[in-house]
Design a protein around this motif. Structure first.
Motif, PDB file in Angstrom:
ATOM      1  N   LEU A   1      12.673   4.338  -0.264  1.00 52.48           N
ATOM      2  CA  LEU A   1      13.193   5.059   0.899  1.00 52.48           C
ATOM      3  C   LEU A   1      12.140   6.002   1.462  1.00 52.48           C
ATOM      4  O   LEU A   1      12.059   6.212   2.668  1.00 52.48           O
ATOM      5  CB  LEU A   1      14.450   5.847   0.529  1.00 52.48           C
ATOM      6  N   ASN A   2      11.307   6.572   0.579  1.00 53.65           N
ATOM      7  CA  ASN A   2      10.283   7.485   1.058  1.00 53.65           C
ATOM      8  C   ASN A   2       9.073   6.772   1.626  1.00 53.65           C
ATOM      9  O   ASN A   2       8.281   7.365   2.352  1.00 53.65           O
ATOM     10  CB  ASN A   2       9.859   8.439  -0.055  1.00 53.65           C
ATOM     11  N   ALA A   3       8.906   5.498   1.269  1.00 52.25           N
ATOM     12  CA  ALA A   3       7.756   4.748   1.773  1.00 52.25           C
ATOM     13  C   ALA A   3       8.136   3.945   3.009  1.00 52.25           C
ATOM     14  O   ALA A   3       7.316   3.249   3.580  1.00 52.25           O
ATOM     15  CB  ALA A   3       7.234   3.807   0.683  1.00 52.25           C
ATOM     16  N   MET A   4       9.426   4.041   3.408  1.00 51.10           N
ATOM     17  CA  MET A   4       9.937   3.085   4.373  1.00 51.10           C
ATOM     18  C   MET A   4       9.466   3.340   5.797  1.00 51.10           C
ATOM     19  O   MET A   4       9.410   2.410   6.605  1.00 51.10           O
ATOM     20  CB  MET A   4      11.461   3.110   4.343  1.00 51.10           C
ATOM     21  N   LEU A   5       9.101   4.571   6.130  1.00 51.39           N
ATOM     22  CA  LEU A   5       8.867   4.900   7.532  1.00 51.39           C
ATOM     23  C   LEU A   5       7.777   4.045   8.194  1.00 51.39           C
ATOM     24  O   LEU A   5       8.032   3.430   9.228  1.00 51.39           O
ATOM     25  CB  LEU A   5       8.556   6.389   7.661  1.00 51.39           C
TER      26      LEU A   5
ATOM     27  N   THR B   1       0.819  -1.208   0.000  1.00 57.45           N
ATOM     28  CA  THR B   1       0.000   0.000   0.000  1.00 57.45           C
ATOM     29  C   THR B   1       0.859   1.267   0.000  1.00 57.45           C
ATOM     30  O   THR B   1       0.622   2.182  -0.795  1.00 57.45           O
ATOM     31  CB  THR B   1      -0.902   0.018   1.252  1.00 57.45           C
ATOM     32  N   THR B   2       1.851   1.328   0.902  1.00 57.86           N
ATOM     33  CA  THR B   2       2.652   2.549   0.971  1.00 57.86           C
ATOM     34  C   THR B   2       3.480   2.725  -0.299  1.00 57.86           C
ATOM     35  O   THR B   2       3.661   3.844  -0.772  1.00 57.86           O
ATOM     36  CB  THR B   2       3.596   2.550   2.192  1.00 57.86           C
ATOM     37  N   MET B   3       3.968   1.613  -0.861  1.00 55.10           N
ATOM     38  CA  MET B   3       4.739   1.712  -2.100  1.00 55.10           C
ATOM     39  C   MET B   3       3.872   2.210  -3.247  1.00 55.10           C
ATOM     40  O   MET B   3       4.303   3.022  -4.062  1.00 55.10           O
ATOM     41  CB  MET B   3       5.333   0.346  -2.474  1.00 55.10           C
ATOM     42  N   LEU B   4       2.625   1.715  -3.314  1.00 53.36           N
ATOM     43  CA  LEU B   4       1.737   2.160  -4.404  1.00 53.36           C
ATOM     44  C   LEU B   4       1.536   3.665  -4.326  1.00 53.36           C
ATOM     45  O   LEU B   4       1.499   4.359  -5.348  1.00 53.36           O
ATOM     46  CB  LEU B   4       0.389   1.440  -4.308  1.00 53.36           C
ATOM     47  N   GLU B   5       1.398   4.183  -3.101  1.00 53.28           N
ATOM     48  CA  GLU B   5       1.252   5.622  -2.943  1.00 53.28           C
ATOM     49  C   GLU B   5       2.518   6.344  -3.390  1.00 53.28           C
ATOM     50  O   GLU B   5       2.469   7.322  -4.119  1.00 53.28           O
ATOM     51  CB  GLU B   5       0.999   5.945  -1.474  1.00 53.28           C
ATOM     52  N   SER B   6       3.639   5.813  -2.935  1.00 52.19           N
ATOM     53  CA  SER B   6       4.916   6.472  -3.178  1.00 52.19           C
ATOM     54  C   SER B   6       5.265   6.487  -4.668  1.00 52.19           C
ATOM     55  O   SER B   6       5.758   7.486  -5.191  1.00 52.19           O
ATOM     56  CB  SER B   6       5.994   5.750  -2.365  1.00 52.19           C
ATOM     57  N   ILE B   7       4.970   5.375  -5.350  1.00 54.64           N
ATOM     58  CA  ILE B   7       5.322   5.259  -6.771  1.00 54.64           C
ATOM     59  C   ILE B   7       4.619   6.325  -7.610  1.00 54.64           C
ATOM     60  O   ILE B   7       5.118   6.766  -8.632  1.00 54.64           O
ATOM     61  CB  ILE B   7       4.977   3.838  -7.276  1.00 54.64           C
ATOM     62  N   ARG B   8       3.435   6.767  -7.130  1.00 55.70           N
ATOM     63  CA  ARG B   8       2.669   7.726  -7.932  1.00 55.70           C
ATOM     64  C   ARG B   8       3.038   9.163  -7.637  1.00 55.70           C
ATOM     65  O   ARG B   8       2.420  10.092  -8.161  1.00 55.70           O
ATOM     66  CB  ARG B   8       1.178   7.518  -7.671  1.00 55.70           C
ATOM     67  N   GLN B   9       4.042   9.381  -6.781  1.00 56.04           N
ATOM     68  CA  GLN B   9       4.421  10.755  -6.449  1.00 56.04           C
ATOM     69  C   GLN B   9       5.190  11.400  -7.605  1.00 56.04           C
ATOM     70  O   GLN B   9       5.779  10.715  -8.441  1.00 56.04           O
ATOM     71  CB  GLN B   9       5.321  10.754  -5.216  1.00 56.04           C
TER      72      GLN B   9
ATOM     73  N   ALA C   1      18.101   4.629 -13.521  1.00 52.83           N
ATOM     74  CA  ALA C   1      17.805   3.226 -13.782  1.00 52.83           C
ATOM     75  C   ALA C   1      16.568   2.844 -12.974  1.00 52.83           C
ATOM     76  O   ALA C   1      16.347   3.378 -11.891  1.00 52.83           O
ATOM     77  CB  ALA C   1      18.982   2.352 -13.380  1.00 52.83           C
ATOM     78  N   GLU C   2      15.765   1.920 -13.493  1.00 51.76           N
ATOM     79  CA  GLU C   2      14.502   1.566 -12.842  1.00 51.76           C
ATOM     80  C   GLU C   2      14.737   1.084 -11.409  1.00 51.76           C
ATOM     81  O   GLU C   2      13.994   1.431 -10.491  1.00 51.76           O
ATOM     82  CB  GLU C   2      13.785   0.490 -13.674  1.00 51.76           C
ATOM     83  N   GLY C   3      15.803   0.288 -11.212  1.00 53.96           N
ATOM     84  CA  GLY C   3      16.115  -0.196  -9.863  1.00 53.96           C
ATOM     85  C   GLY C   3      16.364   0.949  -8.897  1.00 53.96           C
ATOM     86  O   GLY C   3      15.882   0.951  -7.771  1.00 53.96           O
ATOM     87  N   THR C   4      17.111   1.945  -9.343  1.00 55.19           N
ATOM     88  CA  THR C   4      17.390   3.108  -8.502  1.00 55.19           C
ATOM     89  C   THR C   4      16.106   3.862  -8.193  1.00 55.19           C
ATOM     90  O   THR C   4      15.894   4.308  -7.058  1.00 55.19           O
ATOM     91  CB  THR C   4      18.356   4.065  -9.223  1.00 55.19           C
ATOM     92  N   VAL C   5      15.251   4.007  -9.203  1.00 52.97           N
ATOM     93  CA  VAL C   5      13.995   4.726  -8.984  1.00 52.97           C
ATOM     94  C   VAL C   5      13.193   4.027  -7.894  1.00 52.97           C
ATOM     95  O   VAL C   5      12.717   4.657  -6.945  1.00 52.97           O
ATOM     96  CB  VAL C   5      13.165   4.793 -10.290  1.00 52.97           C
ATOM     97  N   ILE C   6      13.054   2.704  -8.040  1.00 53.70           N
ATOM     98  CA  ILE C   6      12.207   1.960  -7.097  1.00 53.70           C
ATOM     99  C   ILE C   6      12.818   1.967  -5.702  1.00 53.70           C
ATOM    100  O   ILE C   6      12.163   2.332  -4.729  1.00 53.70           O
ATOM    101  CB  ILE C   6      12.022   0.500  -7.583  1.00 53.70           C
ATOM    102  N   TRP C   7      14.078   1.550  -5.582  1.00 51.77           N
ATOM    103  CA  TRP C   7      14.631   1.357  -4.239  1.00 51.77           C
ATOM    104  C   TRP C   7      15.100   2.657  -3.605  1.00 51.77           C
ATOM    105  O   TRP C   7      14.855   2.898  -2.436  1.00 51.77           O
ATOM    106  CB  TRP C   7      15.763   0.329  -4.268  1.00 51.77           C
ATOM    107  N   ARG C   8      15.773   3.518  -4.349  1.00 50.84           N
ATOM    108  CA  ARG C   8      16.337   4.714  -3.729  1.00 50.84           C
ATOM    109  C   ARG C   8      15.311   5.832  -3.590  1.00 50.84           C
ATOM    110  O   ARG C   8      15.320   6.567  -2.606  1.00 50.84           O
ATOM    111  CB  ARG C   8      17.536   5.225  -4.535  1.00 50.84           C
ATOM    112  N   HIS C   9      14.458   5.982  -4.573  1.00 50.51           N
ATOM    113  CA  HIS C   9      13.517   7.100  -4.517  1.00 50.51           C
ATOM    114  C   HIS C   9      12.175   6.701  -3.923  1.00 50.51           C
ATOM    115  O   HIS C   9      11.732   7.280  -2.940  1.00 50.51           O
ATOM    116  CB  HIS C   9      13.328   7.706  -5.907  1.00 50.51           C
TER     117      HIS C   9
END
Lengths: 311, 289
Positions: free
Chosen positions: A226-230, A195-203, A215-223
């Motif tokens: 990291l913002n959905a992690m809390l 759920t949190t990732m789905l929200e974050s991905i649409r930012q 790179a797609e991996g960097t987008v998913i994991w780093r951007h």
């Protein structure tokens, strides 16, 4: 930030006191004669009075509560077992390392499984993988832990003979309890992460990252991640505390040493000080974990920090 | 002036929810399975006599056969009878241990949320403290205090459950209390308790029902787990968790003895979960993922 940390830590003290008082009250306020319960029906009145006096149960409730808290604060003394006179602190020191080891392994496995599957099913929303993971994670909520442990023993120990069904002599003894509880618990974490990732991905910042050619991996994991992690990190921390108190069933089924087994044995033999001491100890650790989590969230996320720390 | 026809037929809320629920295939499957389980529960005495749960009609650990559909346990009691009649205890316990604390918690939460003030503060701080103790430990402490047994387990579940439910309902009620129609009712001088019962609780019912539906299966599992540890329902009463617990020393010779009562728990919990999810989607489509 330092001021906030100190303030937050000072706030633990009333919480610890409160938790101690509540557990003590719950165990002691119920009407009934403790000595009668320990000695059973056959005891004479003389014996009961004598034992009540020796254990201090003839004194008023408030006085006993005060003495109990005082002994913990001044001497770190949780009383001693009715059965063999061992001090509760000694029992905790002997058994807590096993419980801690089991819990840490469980939490690591739980976090890895839950977060990985959650991120994967968010990235590939509505794919076959996502659907399978979702169905499995909804179904898992219906499986009682104790039964899953036993089925795992039946399959992997008794039928296939790959892993031992009890004990902690080798690392193999940890595989089944850790795997089963991690898989069962990870369902919730997987859903939260998704759920949190789905929200974050649409930012917008994710779109920006893609647009600038990450790179797609960097987008998913780093951007995105990291913002959905809390909330995920918080959930993992809370689960750590919960699992610490919840190893009772795993320890019982797999006949492992640990605080859970100690508590179960103590309840069966009506050994009140042991149950009380161990529960208070675990509950206090849980409270400390929650506070540490708050601090960690404030440290890593400026948005949380801004809420608590006045500039 | 003639009475004007309403341009749209007013749909009742219940019917609308049912319409949405019916479209949800997993939820309907859950409902069907749970209906069967309920029928088994109600007609348990017709299916198999209760006395068979406690009489030693076979040899110990007989394999499933025409005579003993699920085999026999280590004392030679018919496992089919024990699992069928166990449904009554297990499901009753799960539902009672959800509904009772929810009802009490809803009342306390609604009163606290509506009135606020120092009483709200005191009760909520106390509940915060109780909620800061892991539930399992609290239950173990209660069992130590009251002794083992089904009735005590129910009390323990109520006392440990109330704080969470009360906080949940309080949060819902606080959001409602500020709305205009409540202020309107207040300005008419309506009695506070009538406002809570007639205007606030009905509007908070959706979240409360969702909460209940999503808690029942977890509570069934928790109660079975406690009976498994030996702190809940006591032998010789037939209860699923207790049966699984009794099967533990005989897993090697009689795997069916462990598997069957556990499957009963899984099927029940899963059907309730499917229904609960359907109900949640129907009551509050925003929560759908």
């Amino acid at each position: 930030m330092l001021k906030y940390a100190i303030k937050r830590f000072l706030l633990i003290i009333p919480i610890i006191l409160g938790v101690t008082v509540i557990v003590f009250t719950i165990i002691n306020i119920i009407p009934g004669d403790p000595a009668q319960r320990i000695l059973g029906v056959g005891a004479s009145e003389e014996q009961i009075r004598e034992l009540n006096h020796r254990l201090g149960y003839d004194r008023p409730f408030i006085e006993r509560l005060f003495n109990y808290v005082r002994d913990i604060v001044t001497r770190f003394d949780f009383g001693s077992s009715y059965q063999n006179g061992d001090s509760v602190v000694y029992k905790i020191r002997l058994n807590f390392p096993y419980t801690l080891k089991l819990t840490v392994l469980q939490v690591i496995a739980y976090a890895v499984i839950g977060v990985t599957l959650g991120v994967l099913s968010a990235v590939k929303q509505y794919s076959a993988l996502d659907n399978v993971v979702r169905v499995v994670s909804v179904s898992l909520a219906a499986f009682p832990g104790f039964w899953v442990y036993m089925i795992a023993i039946l399959l992997f120990s008794l039928k296939l003979g790959w892993l031992p069904s009890s004990g902690v002599e080798s690392w193999k003894g940890y595989v089944l309890p850790v795997a089963c509880s991690a898989i069962l618990a990870s369902a919730g974490l997987q859903r939260l992460t998704r759920t949190t990732m789905l929200e974050s991905i649409r930012q917008d910042f994710v779109r920006t990252a893609r647009a600038k050619g990450c790179a797609e991996g960097t987008v998913i994991w780093r951007h995105a991640f990291l913002n959905a992690m809390l909330p995920v990190l918080n959930q993992v921390g809370i689960s750590f505390g919960m699992m610490l108190g919840g190893t009772v069933i795993a320890e019982t089924v797999f006949a492992m040493p640990g605080l859970g087994s100690v508590i179960v044995n103590a309840i069966q033999s009506k050994d009140v000080p042991v149950v009380m001491g161990c529960s208070i100890f675990l509950a206090v650790i849980f409270c400390v974990i929650v506070v540490l989590l708050d601090l960690a969230s404030a440290a890593v996320d400026p948005r949380v920090k801004a809420k608590f720390v006045k500039q | 002036m003639s009475k004007k026809e309403m341009p749209f037929k007013k749909k009742s809320r219940g019917r609308e929810i049912w319409r949405l629920f019916r479209k949800n295939k997993p939820a309907m499957i859950g409902l069907a399975i749970f209906a069967v389980i309920l029928l088994v529960m109600i007609f348990a005495d017709v299916i198999v006599d209760e006395s068979l749960c406690y009489s030693f009609t076979g040899m110990p650990l007989e394999k499933p056969s025409a005579e003993h559909l699920f085999g026999t346990d280590n004392l030679g009691r018919d496992l089919f009878a024990r699992v069928i009649h166990g449904s009554r205890v297990s499901i009753f316990l799960g539902i009672a241990a959800t509904v009772a604390p929810l009802a009490i918690g809803a009342f306390i939460g609604a009163v606290c949320g509506y009135f606020g003030g120092w009483l709200d503060n005191v009760i909520m701080r106390l509940f915060d403290l109780i909620a800061s103790i892991p539930g399992m430990l609290l239950l173990l402490a209660m069992v130590t205090a009251m002794g083992v047994g089904m009735e005590n387990l129910l009390w323990a579940m109520i006392i440990t459950g109330v704080p969470g439910y009360a906080r949940f309902v309080r949060a819902t009620v606080i959001n409602l209390t500020d709305l205009e129609y409540i202020q309107c009712a207040r300005s008419y001088g309506t009695n506070n308790f009538i406002i809570i019962l007639r205007h606030i609780l009905p509007n908070a019912l959706g979240p409360i029902i969702i909460m209940m539906a999503s808690s029942v299966s977890g509570t069934i599992l928790a109660c079975a787990g406690f009976s498994f540890l030996g702190f809940g329902v006591q032998q010789p009463t037939a209860e699923w968790g207790a049966i699984v617990s009794a099967s533990k020393p005989f897993m090697r010779q009689a795997p069916y003895y462990t598997i069957i009562p556990g499957l009963a728990i899984v099927v029940t919990a899963m059907s309730i979960n499917l229904m609960g999810d359907g109900l949640r989607d129907a009551l509050d489509p925003r929560l759908k993922d």
